[in-house]
Enzyme design. Structure first.
Site, PDB file in Angstrom:
ATOM      1  N   TYR A   1      62.524  31.793  15.401  1.00 51.68           N
ATOM      2  CA  TYR A   1      61.484  31.421  16.371  1.00 51.68           C
ATOM      3  C   TYR A   1      60.097  31.674  15.786  1.00 51.68           C
ATOM      4  O   TYR A   1      59.476  32.708  16.058  1.00 51.68           O
ATOM      5  CB  TYR A   1      61.655  32.237  17.657  1.00 51.68           C
ATOM      6  CG  TYR A   1      63.013  32.094  18.313  1.00 51.68           C
ATOM      7  CD1 TYR A   1      63.416  30.891  18.885  1.00 51.68           C
ATOM      8  CD2 TYR A   1      63.879  33.182  18.383  1.00 51.68           C
ATOM      9  CE1 TYR A   1      64.658  30.774  19.502  1.00 51.68           C
ATOM     10  CE2 TYR A   1      65.122  33.076  19.001  1.00 51.68           C
ATOM     11  CZ  TYR A   1      65.499  31.866  19.551  1.00 51.68           C
ATOM     12  OH  TYR A   1      66.724  31.751  20.169  1.00 51.68           O
TER      13      TYR A   1
ATOM     14  N   LEU B   1      55.962  32.199  25.759  1.00 53.47           N
ATOM     15  CA  LEU B   1      55.304  32.846  26.906  1.00 53.47           C
ATOM     16  C   LEU B   1      55.929  34.198  27.251  1.00 53.47           C
ATOM     17  O   LEU B   1      55.297  35.244  27.138  1.00 53.47           O
ATOM     18  CB  LEU B   1      55.368  31.901  28.118  1.00 53.47           C
ATOM     19  CG  LEU B   1      54.471  32.143  29.331  1.00 53.47           C
ATOM     20  CD1 LEU B   1      54.575  30.978  30.292  1.00 53.47           C
ATOM     21  CD2 LEU B   1      54.685  33.422  30.071  1.00 53.47           C
TER      22      LEU B   1
ATOM     23  N   ASP C   1      58.271  35.913  25.859  1.00 59.14           N
ATOM     24  CA  ASP C   1      58.433  36.828  24.715  1.00 59.14           C
ATOM     25  C   ASP C   1      57.154  37.629  24.500  1.00 59.14           C
ATOM     26  O   ASP C   1      57.188  38.853  24.317  1.00 59.14           O
ATOM     27  CB  ASP C   1      58.759  36.047  23.436  1.00 59.14           C
ATOM     28  CG  ASP C   1      60.067  35.279  23.533  1.00 59.14           C
ATOM     29  OD1 ASP C   1      60.126  34.307  24.305  1.00 59.14           O
ATOM     30  OD2 ASP C   1      61.042  35.663  22.857  1.00 59.14           O
TER      31      ASP C   1
ATOM     32  N   GLN D   1      57.392  28.777  31.535  1.00 62.56           N
ATOM     33  CA  GLN D   1      58.499  29.721  31.349  1.00 62.56           C
ATOM     34  C   GLN D   1      58.341  30.827  32.388  1.00 62.56           C
ATOM     35  O   GLN D   1      57.289  30.889  33.036  1.00 62.56           O
ATOM     36  CB  GLN D   1      58.435  30.292  29.916  1.00 62.56           C
ATOM     37  CG  GLN D   1      59.776  30.334  29.226  1.00 62.56           C
ATOM     38  CD  GLN D   1      59.772  31.007  27.880  1.00 62.56           C
ATOM     39  OE1 GLN D   1      58.801  31.631  27.469  1.00 62.56           O
ATOM     40  NE2 GLN D   1      60.881  30.880  27.168  1.00 62.56           N
TER      41      GLN D   1
ATOM     42  N   ASP E   1      67.937  29.675  28.986  1.00 61.94           N
ATOM     43  CA  ASP E   1      68.092  28.245  28.685  1.00 61.94           C
ATOM     44  C   ASP E   1      69.441  27.590  29.003  1.00 61.94           C
ATOM     45  O   ASP E   1      69.515  26.634  29.734  1.00 61.94           O
ATOM     46  CB  ASP E   1      67.794  28.012  27.212  1.00 61.94           C
ATOM     47  CG  ASP E   1      66.360  28.331  26.854  1.00 61.94           C
ATOM     48  OD1 ASP E   1      65.667  28.980  27.660  1.00 61.94           O
ATOM     49  OD2 ASP E   1      65.927  27.931  25.759  1.00 61.94           O
TER      50      ASP E   1
ATOM     51  N   ARG F   1      75.116  29.681  19.502  1.00 57.26           N
ATOM     52  CA  ARG F   1      73.949  28.951  20.010  1.00 57.26           C
ATOM     53  C   ARG F   1      74.374  27.929  21.060  1.00 57.26           C
ATOM     54  O   ARG F   1      75.541  27.835  21.407  1.00 57.26           O
ATOM     55  CB  ARG F   1      73.248  28.246  18.832  1.00 57.26           C
ATOM     56  CG  ARG F   1      72.709  29.192  17.796  1.00 57.26           C
ATOM     57  CD  ARG F   1      71.511  29.939  18.284  1.00 57.26           C
ATOM     58  NE  ARG F   1      70.417  29.024  18.625  1.00 57.26           N
ATOM     59  CZ  ARG F   1      69.285  29.392  19.206  1.00 57.26           C
ATOM     60  NH1 ARG F   1      69.082  30.659  19.511  1.00 57.26           N
ATOM     61  NH2 ARG F   1      68.345  28.518  19.484  1.00 57.26           N
TER      62      ARG F   1
ATOM     63  N   TRP G   1      73.245  32.205  26.276  1.00 56.92           N
ATOM     64  CA  TRP G   1      73.063  32.666  27.660  1.00 56.92           C
ATOM     65  C   TRP G   1      74.323  32.485  28.498  1.00 56.92           C
ATOM     66  O   TRP G   1      74.259  32.467  29.717  1.00 56.92           O
ATOM     67  CB  TRP G   1      71.876  31.930  28.299  1.00 56.92           C
ATOM     68  CG  TRP G   1      70.559  32.367  27.735  1.00 56.92           C
ATOM     69  CD1 TRP G   1      69.803  31.715  26.808  1.00 56.92           C
ATOM     70  CD2 TRP G   1      69.828  33.566  28.050  1.00 56.92           C
ATOM     71  NE1 TRP G   1      68.652  32.428  26.518  1.00 56.92           N
ATOM     72  CE2 TRP G   1      68.642  33.566  27.270  1.00 56.92           C
ATOM     73  CE3 TRP G   1      70.062  34.648  28.905  1.00 56.92           C
ATOM     74  CZ2 TRP G   1      67.697  34.599  27.323  1.00 56.92           C
ATOM     75  CZ3 TRP G   1      69.126  35.669  28.965  1.00 56.92           C
ATOM     76  CH2 TRP G   1      67.961  35.628  28.179  1.00 56.92           C
TER      77      TRP G   1
ATOM     78  N   GLU H   1      69.046  39.687  19.011  1.00 56.88           N
ATOM     79  CA  GLU H   1      68.579  38.855  20.124  1.00 56.88           C
ATOM     80  C   GLU H   1      69.489  39.064  21.346  1.00 56.88           C
ATOM     81  O   GLU H   1      69.021  39.182  22.479  1.00 56.88           O
ATOM     82  CB  GLU H   1      68.601  37.383  19.677  1.00 56.88           C
ATOM     83  CG  GLU H   1      67.964  36.413  20.653  1.00 56.88           C
ATOM     84  CD  GLU H   1      68.059  34.969  20.158  1.00 56.88           C
ATOM     85  OE1 GLU H   1      68.669  34.725  19.091  1.00 56.88           O
ATOM     86  OE2 GLU H   1      67.521  34.087  20.847  1.00 56.88           O
TER      87      GLU H   1
HETATM   88  C1  2M8 Z   1      65.115  30.622  23.634  1.00 55.72           C
HETATM   89  O1  2M8 Z   1      64.534  29.364  23.922  1.00 55.72           O
HETATM   90  C2  2M8 Z   1      64.059  28.472  22.925  1.00 55.72           C
HETATM   91  C3  2M8 Z   1      63.422  27.268  23.617  1.00 55.72           C
HETATM   92  O2  2M8 Z   1      62.378  27.679  24.401  1.00 55.72           O
HETATM   93  C4  2M8 Z   1      65.145  27.959  22.005  1.00 55.72           C
HETATM   94  O3  2M8 Z   1      66.334  27.982  22.354  1.00 55.72           O
HETATM   95  O4  2M8 Z   1      64.794  27.521  20.911  1.00 55.72           O
HETATM   96  C5  2M8 Z   1      65.325  31.343  24.977  1.00 55.72           C
HETATM   97  O5  2M8 Z   1      66.128  32.490  24.815  1.00 55.72           O
HETATM   98  C6  2M8 Z   1      63.982  31.683  25.586  1.00 55.72           C
HETATM   99  O6  2M8 Z   1      64.124  32.452  26.745  1.00 55.72           O
HETATM  100  C7  2M8 Z   1      63.110  32.448  24.584  1.00 55.72           C
HETATM  101  O7  2M8 Z   1      61.831  32.633  25.120  1.00 55.72           O
HETATM  102  C8  2M8 Z   1      62.998  31.704  23.246  1.00 55.72           C
HETATM  103  C9  2M8 Z   1      62.285  32.545  22.172  1.00 55.72           C
HETATM  104  O8  2M8 Z   1      62.854  33.823  22.086  1.00 55.72           O
HETATM  105  O9  2M8 Z   1      64.304  31.385  22.764  1.00 55.72           O
END
Ligand code: 2M8
Length: 436
Positions: free
Chosen positions: A33, A38, A40, A110, A171, A216, A367, A410
């Protein structure tokens, strides 16, 4: 349970945050990431507030550089020079006159933990630094809540409607994925899913380069979410312009957190001497009353609801327990607290994101079952608010033991604690500081 050495654990958490620090904001993970998200950043600020409130304030200010002129705070602010699928090319925020000119952002929001984070940071600041922070940030958080109620609750139901699973934060949570699979799909998506070409998307996915695909979202879920983001763009990301069959969800996690955030915001506005307008005051007052409509007797849980048909979207998930923090009817509160003691919600490493006996439960997939530190932190806060301090302490200790033994992953298998998803994950580290 692993014995926790608080100072060692705090030192390792700080090291993760330092590694993920980009100066004025923090990436959730250096690999998976690489942008700013937001909630996070809000969790990061809540953790940083305990060790460096000035830097925590900077984290939130930098998040707000992505705020749109209508008040919307986007779920992502893109790092310059990183281009990946699902990021800036998908949104192209610069085409929208409401988006900021100097940064690229996503065009949806978010969970609104911003006011909660601002409150936590302000509590650690003093004097002129606190005053300046509040004067700068509180009007912008008011604008955000104003946007949520004005544009996402136009019928003034007291419940905000979400238009994409990425907005709910959890998500790929089963109720959203079921609703998404049942929503009208464009012809090309139906054909792609039928011919199983969604697997080809894997070539373009960034996430599966770093994390096993089994941890994932599935390719089908991923493709549906990308297609939905595209179709939202055609409606200008405007709830009022969505076609009749489009996905509209009154989400439990989001609305529960919004109630807590409203309370924090009212306090902050008072402290900053900024008036709250009548519309927002009325919406804030009706939110907890209308939230009770999300209770599903059949599920004995708070469930998201299809905003068009009013049908509850099951199965119940960890989001139901967020209601403890919002404050709910005493009989329902007792039900939630006793459920947290049941084995289906209380495996070796609680709290799973989906009950372990649910048919859709998957211990390792994102999730759909794993235990997360941010949701545990929210449930701990909820239990404290509900006066359940013993259970809150137990869950805090279990969460700290989990990261002490398995690192700041995570998410984790609720059965054996196996670390899953990204490692060195920012909110796991930051909320460890908060839990300590
Ligand atoms: C996850 O979401 C992102 C898209 O926004 C992804 O899957 O790429 C979720 O766990 C979300 O809640 C979190 O804010 C984000 C970054 O950690 O990853």
């Amino acid at each position: 349970m692993t014995a926790v050495d608080p100072s060692r654990l705090a030192a390792s958490a700080r090291a993760v945050l330092a590694r993920n620090d980009r100066g004025t904001w923090t990436v959730p993970s250096t690999t998976l990431y690489p942008h700013q998200w937001l909630w996070d950043s809000c969790f990061v600020a809540i953790g940083l507030a305990t060790i460096d409130p000035g830097r925590a304030a900077t984290e939130l200010r930098s998040l707000l550089r992505g705020q749109w002129s209508n008040g919307m705070v986007p779920h992502m602010v893109f790092a310059p020079g990183v281009d990946d699928l699902g990021s800036r090319r998908l949104w192209r925020s610069q085409r929208d006159p409401r988006a900021p000119r100097d940064v690229d952002t996503s065009c949806i929001t978010q969970p609104p933990v911003l006011a909660i984070a601002v409150h936590a940071v302000a509590a650690r600041l003093a004097g002129a630094e606190r005053d300046a922070f509040l004067a700068d940030v509180v009007p912008r958080v008011l604008a955000y809540h104003g946007w949520l109620y004005r544009e996402r609750d136009p019928a003034r139901t007291g419940l905000v409607t979400l238009v994409h699973p990425w907005e709910c934060g959890l998500d790929t949570t089963p109720p959203w994925m079921a609703a998404l699979a049942g929503a009208p799909q464009p012809w090309w998506l139906r054909a792609a899913l039928r011919l199983r070409v969604a697997r080809l998307v894997r070539w373009f996915r960034r996430d599966t380069r770093y994390v096993p695909a089994a941890e994932r979202s599935s390719d089908d879920d991923g493709l549906r979410m990308l297609a939905l983001a595209r179709s939202l763009g055609r409606a200008g990301y405007d709830l009022a312009r969505l076609p009749p069959g489009a996905l509209r969800v009154e989400d439990v996690a989001f609305n529960a957190l919004l109630i807590v955030a409203n309370r924090r915001l009212a306090e902050l506005a008072g402290a900053a001497g900024v008036p709250v307008d009548d519309d927002l005051t009325a919406a804030m007052a009706s939110a907890p009353v209308r939230f009770e409509e999300l209770w599903s007797d059949a599920d004995a849980a708070y469930c998201a609801r299809d905003a068009t048909s009013g049908a509850p979207l099951g199965p119940p998930t960890i989001a139901s327990f967020f209601a403890l923090w919002a404050g709910v009817r005493p009989d329902r509160q007792r039900t939630l607290v006793s459920q947290l003691r049941e084995s289906r919600w209380n495996p070796a490493h609680p709290v799973p994101s989906v009950a372990v006996d649910a048919p859709v439960f998957d211990a390792r997939r994102y999730w759909k079952g794993p235990t997360w530190i941010n949701t545990n932190w929210i449930v701990v806060e909820g239990l404290r608010a509900a006066g359940e301090s013993q259970l809150a302490d137990r869950l805090r200790d279990a969460s700290l033991a989990l990261v002490a033994e398995h690192g700041f992953a995570e998410y984790f298998s609720p059965f054996d604690g196996e670390p899953l998803g990204a490692d060195e994950f920012s909110w796991s580290a930051a909320l460890t500081l908060a839990l300590l």
